[in-house]
Design a protein around this motif. Structure first.
Motif, PDB file in Angstrom:
ATOM      1  N   TYR A   1      -4.192   0.167   3.510  1.00 14.54           N
ATOM      2  CA  TYR A   1      -3.376   1.210   4.109  1.00 14.54           C
ATOM      3  C   TYR A   1      -3.863   2.583   3.646  1.00 14.54           C
ATOM      4  N   SER A   2      -3.898   3.541   4.555  1.00 16.11           N
ATOM      5  CA  SER A   2      -4.153   4.930   4.175  1.00 16.11           C
ATOM      6  C   SER A   2      -2.886   5.493   3.534  1.00 16.11           C
ATOM      7  N   ILE A   3      -3.053   6.300   2.500  1.00 19.69           N
ATOM      8  CA  ILE A   3      -1.911   6.924   1.839  1.00 19.69           C
ATOM      9  C   ILE A   3      -2.206   8.391   1.598  1.00 19.69           C
ATOM     10  N   ASP A   4      -1.150   9.154   1.373  1.00 19.65           N
ATOM     11  CA  ASP A   4      -1.298  10.562   1.016  1.00 19.65           C
ATOM     12  C   ASP A   4      -1.909  10.669  -0.366  1.00 19.65           C
ATOM     13  N   GLU A   5      -2.819  11.610  -0.532  1.00 21.00           N
ATOM     14  CA  GLU A   5      -3.402  11.811  -1.862  1.00 21.00           C
ATOM     15  C   GLU A   5      -2.317  12.176  -2.861  1.00 21.00           C
ATOM     16  N   ALA A   6      -1.244  12.819  -2.379  1.00 21.86           N
ATOM     17  CA  ALA A   6      -0.145  13.203  -3.264  1.00 21.86           C
ATOM     18  C   ALA A   6       0.560  11.993  -3.862  1.00 21.86           C
ATOM     19  N   SER A   7       0.500  10.853  -3.151  1.00 23.40           N
ATOM     20  CA  SER A   7       1.162   9.644  -3.648  1.00 23.40           C
ATOM     21  C   SER A   7       0.221   8.750  -4.449  1.00 23.40           C
ATOM     22  N   LEU A   8      -0.999   9.227  -4.660  1.00 23.28           N
ATOM     23  CA  LEU A   8      -1.993   8.434  -5.368  1.00 23.28           C
ATOM     24  C   LEU A   8      -1.647   8.366  -6.853  1.00 23.28           C
ATOM     25  N   LEU A   9      -1.354   7.166  -7.334  1.00 27.97           N
ATOM     26  CA  LEU A   9      -0.915   6.994  -8.711  1.00 27.97           C
ATOM     27  C   LEU A   9      -1.962   6.322  -9.587  1.00 27.97           C
ATOM     28  N   ASN A  10      -3.155   6.122  -9.024  1.00 28.01           N
ATOM     29  CA  ASN A  10      -4.235   5.495  -9.782  1.00 28.01           C
ATOM     30  C   ASN A  10      -3.789   4.179 -10.420  1.00 28.01           C
TER      31      ASN A  10
ATOM     32  N   ILE B   1      -4.035  -4.077   8.524  1.00 26.97           N
ATOM     33  CA  ILE B   1      -4.691  -2.766   8.407  1.00 26.97           C
ATOM     34  C   ILE B   1      -3.773  -1.700   8.983  1.00 26.97           C
ATOM     35  N   ASN B   2      -3.661  -0.579   8.277  1.00 27.88           N
ATOM     36  CA  ASN B   2      -2.945   0.575   8.804  1.00 27.88           C
ATOM     37  C   ASN B   2      -3.597   1.835   8.243  1.00 27.88           C
ATOM     38  N   LEU B   3      -4.422   2.464   9.059  1.00 26.42           N
ATOM     39  CA  LEU B   3      -5.140   3.665   8.641  1.00 26.42           C
ATOM     40  C   LEU B   3      -4.568   4.912   9.299  1.00 26.42           C
ATOM     41  N   ASN B   4      -3.374   4.770   9.924  1.00 27.16           N
ATOM     42  CA  ASN B   4      -2.779   5.880  10.677  1.00 27.16           C
ATOM     43  C   ASN B   4      -1.428   6.319  10.129  1.00 27.16           C
ATOM     44  N   GLY B   5      -1.139   5.975   8.880  1.00 26.17           N
ATOM     45  CA  GLY B   5       0.147   6.340   8.303  1.00 26.17           C
ATOM     46  C   GLY B   5       1.068   5.140   8.216  1.00 26.17           C
ATOM     47  N   LEU B   6       1.821   5.042   7.119  1.00 27.95           N
ATOM     48  CA  LEU B   6       2.636   3.864   6.862  1.00 27.95           C
ATOM     49  C   LEU B   6       3.805   3.723   7.827  1.00 27.95           C
ATOM     50  N   ASP B   7       4.086   4.762   8.624  1.00 24.70           N
ATOM     51  CA  ASP B   7       5.164   4.659   9.600  1.00 24.70           C
ATOM     52  C   ASP B   7       4.687   4.027  10.904  1.00 24.70           C
TER      53      ASP B   7
ATOM     54  N   LYS C   1      -3.269  -6.459  12.900  1.00 23.42           N
ATOM     55  CA  LYS C   1      -3.600  -7.731  12.265  1.00 23.42           C
ATOM     56  C   LYS C   1      -4.842  -8.292  12.939  1.00 23.42           C
ATOM     57  N   LEU C   2      -5.912  -8.441  12.176  1.00 27.68           N
ATOM     58  CA  LEU C   2      -7.194  -8.872  12.709  1.00 27.68           C
ATOM     59  C   LEU C   2      -7.751 -10.026  11.890  1.00 27.68           C
ATOM     60  N   ILE C   3      -8.551 -10.859  12.535  1.00 23.32           N
ATOM     61  CA  ILE C   3      -9.308 -11.865  11.805  1.00 23.32           C
ATOM     62  C   ILE C   3     -10.358 -11.148  10.952  1.00 23.32           C
ATOM     63  N   ALA C   4     -10.772 -11.755   9.842  1.00 15.95           N
ATOM     64  CA  ALA C   4     -11.602 -11.063   8.853  1.00 15.95           C
ATOM     65  C   ALA C   4     -12.883 -10.475   9.450  1.00 15.95           C
ATOM     66  N   TYR C   5     -13.540 -11.194  10.348  1.00  8.14           N
ATOM     67  CA  TYR C   5     -14.787 -10.689  10.939  1.00  8.14           C
ATOM     68  C   TYR C   5     -14.535  -9.387  11.689  1.00  8.14           C
ATOM     69  N   ASP C   6     -13.482  -9.346  12.500  1.00 10.85           N
ATOM     70  CA  ASP C   6     -13.159  -8.132  13.248  1.00 10.85           C
ATOM     71  C   ASP C   6     -12.651  -7.029  12.315  1.00 10.85           C
TER      72      ASP C   6
END
Length: 312
Positions: A159-168, A103-109, A114-119
């Motif tokens: 991962y969170s991404i910039d909407e500008a990089s959203l390529l559908n 999981i990375n919701l704070n930017g790809l940099d 890394k968490l177990i599925a329940y957490d």
């Protein structure tokens, strides 16, 4: 007969929707411990959605496997049972629980969590919101229910991404056992396959129909390749598009209106010839729904083929 499971993966980019629904997060208790599940949609275009999910289990103890420091693979013969509350403890740094969620919701940099599925399910419930732009990777799984084969998109990375990089984008890759190819209409072919699914007792063998839509010369060539070069019972890795959408058209006054029934299909656009094993199984060997064997024959991390849009 020695069976090998047919693994599948997916990758999508889009905008989260449906998390505000009260049914998005559910949990409960069984005799083996607690469980939780998160389900939501990802809008990949104005009229197309892919529904993804994650489910975890919690128990008093968790099995952790020794990891080879060189290959990073799990050693199926070397594991320990660890108290649930100590699974992230530094003293067990040389052991890993199987298939952590990245999981990375704070930017790809930033560094991945890394968490177990329940957490991970609880973390996403608390930190995701509708309207967020995300890149999701995961496991494409199939099961048979009331005579119908259904697919599920299980999150293993988000991962969170910039909407500008959203390529559908919404792609999949899947290993199949090829059975035959049949024309449905002039512009569509069904590729009939068998999928080998590992379960707690051994294997399930279930049917699934992929499609090839005739749109250009490359799709015609793809059909011809299946017809002329792939033997029944061969295994092959294919890739293509996840197409879950409602057909739309423009009305006379310029508004989008529904133009037909919803479409839900996995569209093949190419394959990996280096993965082809001609005639690997005989058709009669794949007639049984359940084949018994050890579910731990090859417990290891598998390398995910890069999904692309090229043909053979």
């Amino acid at each position: 007969m020695s069976l090998q499971p047919t693994y599948g993966k997916f990758e999508i980019k889009g905008i989260i929707t449906g998390l505000s629904n009260t049914k998005a997060y559910t949990d409960g208790q069984t005799e083996n411990g607690q469980w939780n599940r998160l389900q939501f949609g990802v809008r990949v275009s104005s009229n197309a959605f892919v529904y993804v999910e994650m489910m975890g289990n919690k128990s008093d103890k968790i099995k952790m496997f020794k990891v080879d420091p060189m290959t990073k693979r799990y050693d199926k013969n070397n594991h320990i049972m660890v108290n649930w509350n100590e699974k992230y403890s530094h003293k067990y740094k040389s052991y890993k629980y199987f298939q952590p969620v990245k999981i990375n919701l704070n930017g790809l940099d930033r560094e991945d969590i890394k968490l177990i599925a329940y957490d991970a399910t609880e973390h996403l419930r608390d930190n995701l919101k509708d309207g967020s732009s995300v890149l999701i990777k995961g496991s494409l799984r199939f099961n048979e229910y009331k005579g119908e084969t259904q697919e599920s998109f299980i999150i293993t990375e988000i991962y969170s991404i910039d909407e500008a990089s959203l390529l559908n984008e919404s792609y999949f890759t899947q290993e199949i056992v090829f059975m035959d190819i049949k024309k449905v209409i002039s512009s569509k072919y069904n590729v009939n396959t068998k999928l080998i699914i590992r379960n707690s007792d051994g294997f399930d063998i279930i049917p699934y129909k992929f499609v090839i839509n005739i749109k250009d010369k490359s799709s015609v060539a793809l059909v011809e390749y299946f017809q002329s070069n792939i033997q029944v019972g061969s295994t092959l890795k294919i890739h293509g598009n996840i197409r879950n959408y409602v057909p739309m058209t423009l009305s006379d006054d310029g508004y989008e209106v529904i133009a037909g029934s919803s479409i839900k299909e996995l569209e093949i656009v190419g394959g990996n010839l280096s993965s082809l094993v001609q005639g690997r199984y005989k058709p009669e060997e794949l007639e049984s729904d359940v084949i018994h064997g050890s579910p731990f024959d090859d417990i290891k991390e598998t390398k995910v083929d890069k999904v692309n849009k090229f043909g053979f």
